[in-house]
Design a protein around this motif. Structure first.
Motif, short mmCIF file in Angstrom:
data_model
loop_
_atom_site.label_atom_id
_atom_site.label_comp_id
_atom_site.label_asym_id
_atom_site.label_seq_id
_atom_site.Cartn_x
_atom_site.Cartn_y
_atom_site.Cartn_z
N VAL A 1 0.84 -1.20 0.00
CA VAL A 1 0.00 0.00 0.00
C VAL A 1 0.87 1.24 0.00
O VAL A 1 1.91 1.28 0.67
N MET A 2 0.43 2.26 -0.73
CA MET A 2 1.08 3.57 -0.67
C MET A 2 0.18 4.52 0.11
O MET A 2 -1.03 4.61 -0.13
N THR A 3 0.75 5.24 1.06
CA THR A 3 0.00 6.21 1.86
C THR A 3 0.45 7.63 1.52
O THR A 3 1.50 7.84 0.91
N GLY A 4 -0.38 8.60 1.93
CA GLY A 4 -0.03 10.00 1.73
C GLY A 4 -0.65 10.63 0.52
O GLY A 4 -0.30 11.76 0.15
N ALA A 5 -1.60 9.94 -0.14
CA ALA A 5 -2.21 10.48 -1.35
C ALA A 5 -3.24 11.56 -1.05
O ALA A 5 -3.52 12.41 -1.91
N TYR A 6 -3.82 11.55 0.16
CA TYR A 6 -4.86 12.51 0.52
C TYR A 6 -4.59 13.02 1.94
O TYR A 6 -3.78 12.46 2.68
N ASP A 7 -5.31 14.09 2.29
CA ASP A 7 -5.17 14.63 3.64
C ASP A 7 -5.62 13.61 4.68
O ASP A 7 -6.47 12.75 4.41
N LYS A 8 -5.08 13.74 5.87
CA LYS A 8 -5.35 12.76 6.92
C LYS A 8 -6.75 12.94 7.51
O LYS A 8 -7.25 14.06 7.65
N PRO A 9 -7.41 11.83 7.88
CA PRO A 9 -8.66 11.90 8.65
C PRO A 9 -8.34 12.06 10.13
O PRO A 9 -7.18 12.16 10.52
N SER A 10 -9.38 12.10 10.94
CA SER A 10 -9.20 12.18 12.40
C SER A 10 -9.81 10.94 13.05
O SER A 10 -10.81 10.41 12.59
N LEU A 11 -9.16 10.49 14.11
CA LEU A 11 -9.60 9.29 14.82
C LEU A 11 -9.79 9.63 16.29
O LEU A 11 -8.92 10.25 16.91
N SER A 12 -10.93 9.22 16.85
CA SER A 12 -11.21 9.47 18.26
C SER A 12 -11.96 8.29 18.84
O SER A 12 -12.59 7.50 18.12
N SER A 13 -11.87 8.16 20.16
CA SER A 13 -12.57 7.10 20.89
C SER A 13 -13.78 7.71 21.58
O SER A 13 -13.65 8.65 22.38
N MET A 14 -14.96 7.17 21.31
CA MET A 14 -16.19 7.70 21.89
C MET A 14 -16.34 7.30 23.35
O MET A 14 -17.20 7.83 24.05
N ALA A 15 -15.51 6.37 23.82
CA ALA A 15 -15.56 5.93 25.22
C ALA A 15 -14.36 6.41 26.01
O ALA A 15 -14.16 6.00 27.14
N GLY A 16 -13.53 7.27 25.41
CA GLY A 16 -12.29 7.69 26.07
C GLY A 16 -11.15 6.76 25.70
O GLY A 16 -11.34 5.70 25.09
N THR A 17 -9.96 7.15 26.08
CA THR A 17 -8.78 6.36 25.71
C THR A 17 -8.36 5.36 26.78
O THR A 17 -7.48 4.56 26.55
N VAL A 18 -8.99 5.41 27.95
CA VAL A 18 -8.74 4.43 29.01
C VAL A 18 -10.05 3.71 29.29
O VAL A 18 -11.01 4.31 29.77
N VAL A 19 -10.10 2.42 28.97
CA VAL A 19 -11.32 1.64 29.09
C VAL A 19 -11.05 0.38 29.90
O VAL A 19 -9.91 -0.01 30.13
N SER A 20 -12.13 -0.27 30.31
CA SER A 20 -12.03 -1.50 31.10
C SER A 20 -12.25 -2.72 30.21
O SER A 20 -12.95 -2.63 29.19
N PRO A 21 -11.68 -3.87 30.55
CA PRO A 21 -11.90 -5.09 29.77
C PRO A 21 -13.38 -5.42 29.70
O PRO A 21 -14.12 -5.28 30.67
N GLY A 22 -13.83 -5.84 28.51
CA GLY A 22 -15.22 -6.18 28.31
C GLY A 22 -16.09 -5.01 27.91
O GLY A 22 -17.26 -5.19 27.54
N GLU A 23 -15.52 -3.82 27.94
CA GLU A 23 -16.29 -2.63 27.59
C GLU A 23 -16.49 -2.55 26.08
O GLU A 23 -15.67 -3.03 25.29
N LYS A 24 -17.58 -1.93 25.67
CA LYS A 24 -17.87 -1.72 24.25
C LYS A 24 -17.25 -0.40 23.81
O LYS A 24 -17.63 0.66 24.28
N VAL A 25 -16.26 -0.47 22.91
CA VAL A 25 -15.50 0.71 22.50
C VAL A 25 -15.79 1.01 21.03
O VAL A 25 -15.73 0.12 20.18
N LYS A 26 -16.08 2.27 20.76
CA LYS A 26 -16.31 2.73 19.39
C LYS A 26 -15.24 3.75 19.00
O LYS A 26 -15.05 4.74 19.70
N LEU A 27 -14.55 3.48 17.90
CA LEU A 27 -13.55 4.39 17.36
C LEU A 27 -14.12 5.06 16.12
O LEU A 27 -14.54 4.37 15.17
#
Length: 273
Positions: free
Chosen positions: A116-142
């Motif tokens: 794969v070649m990267t860098g062809a377009y501007d970067k998107p943004s990535l965030s966690s809807m549950a925060g970056t510190v979660v507990s095992p078994g938790e439902k995490v949405k990125l």
């Protein structure tokens, strides 16, 4: 049951192996990319085809291409063949596989490697809807979001070569987005994540990577009250003890509960008899 003589058994195994080799069913080699298969535009990458020690030559080709990219370089007597790409471009992306030669026959193809070649377009943004510190078994949405109308988004972990998920996008605020679901999350899913955008008609050309998102999966820690909280709990316990003592004294001063007797009342007798 009759026993097969060892000599016949050995002959059978040899014939079986010879027939297997004549059909070209030599075990496949392994193809890798250094420093990785997700390559920034105009960067260098090397493809390695690794087979057994008895291999007499190698070739690397793009999936769908009947001939090696460079015959003189691909078919050699080296045990580990390397294909060097000095400058990564969109025309050199795709699926690659390799094979090796032994006894005049070619092996099976390796599993395909996605380059794969990267860098062809501007970067998107990535965030966690549950925060970056979660507990095992938790439902995490990125959530991966871009102002560019990408058809798909790709979620990768750690070094960028491990594709975790690949999903279609949906409209979002004039752009596109997708939600990557980690459910249930486990400690093995902790790490650094990035997302990329791409188009279906050119799936091996990606955008710049999003800023890294560090996801921590930690078990809930035991509760340890502060000194102030401990003092308050001690005062509350002391007050409760005082109230119990006062109630007990009031109860005793009233003579306690009345006692009812189950014995019948005394009978009066006539003394004149």
């Amino acid at each position: 049951m009759s026993m097969v003589p060892p000599s016949l058994l050995c002959l059978g195994l040899c014939l079986s192996q010879s027939t297997w080799a004549q059909k070209g069913n030599l075990p496949p080699p392994r193809i890798t990319a250094l420093p990785g298969s997700t390559v920034p535009a105009k960067s260098h990458v090397t493809l390695l085809c690794q087979g057994p020690k008895q291999a007499e030559g190698y070739r690397i080709s793009r999936v769908g291409s009947p001939e090696p990219m460079d015959k003189e370089e691909q078919i050699t007597s080296r045990k580990t063949n390397a294909l060097s790409i000095a400058e990564m471009t969109s025309g050199k992306t795709g699926l690659y596989h390799c094979s090796y030669q032994r006894g005049g026959r070619w092996s099976q193809f390796s599993d395909p490697l996605q380059l794969v070649m990267t860098g062809a377009y501007d970067k998107p943004s990535l965030s966690s809807m549950a925060g970056t510190v979660v507990s095992p078994g938790e439902k995490v949405k990125l959530q991966c979001v871009s102002k560019i109308n990408h058809d798909v988004f790709i979620l990768t972990k750690e070094d960028g070569d491990h594709v975790t998920q690949n999903q279609s996008s949906v409209p979002h605020d004039g752009g596109r987005q997708t939600i990557f679901l980690l459910n249930p999350v486990s400690s093995t899913q902790a790490g650094t994540f990035r997302c990329y955008g791409a188009f279906r008609d050119n799936p091996y050309v990606w955008s710049q990577p999003s800023d890294p998102l560090q996801l921590q999966v930690e078990a809930p820690t035991a509760w340890h009250p502060s000194v102030e909280t401990q003092v308050r709990l001690s005062l509350a316990a002391l007050l409760l003890l005082v109230m119990v003592v006062l109630l007990a004294e009031a109860w005793c001063s009233q003579g306690g509960p009345s006692v009812k007797s189950d014995e019948p009342p005394p009978q009066w007798t006539d003394k004149r008899r």
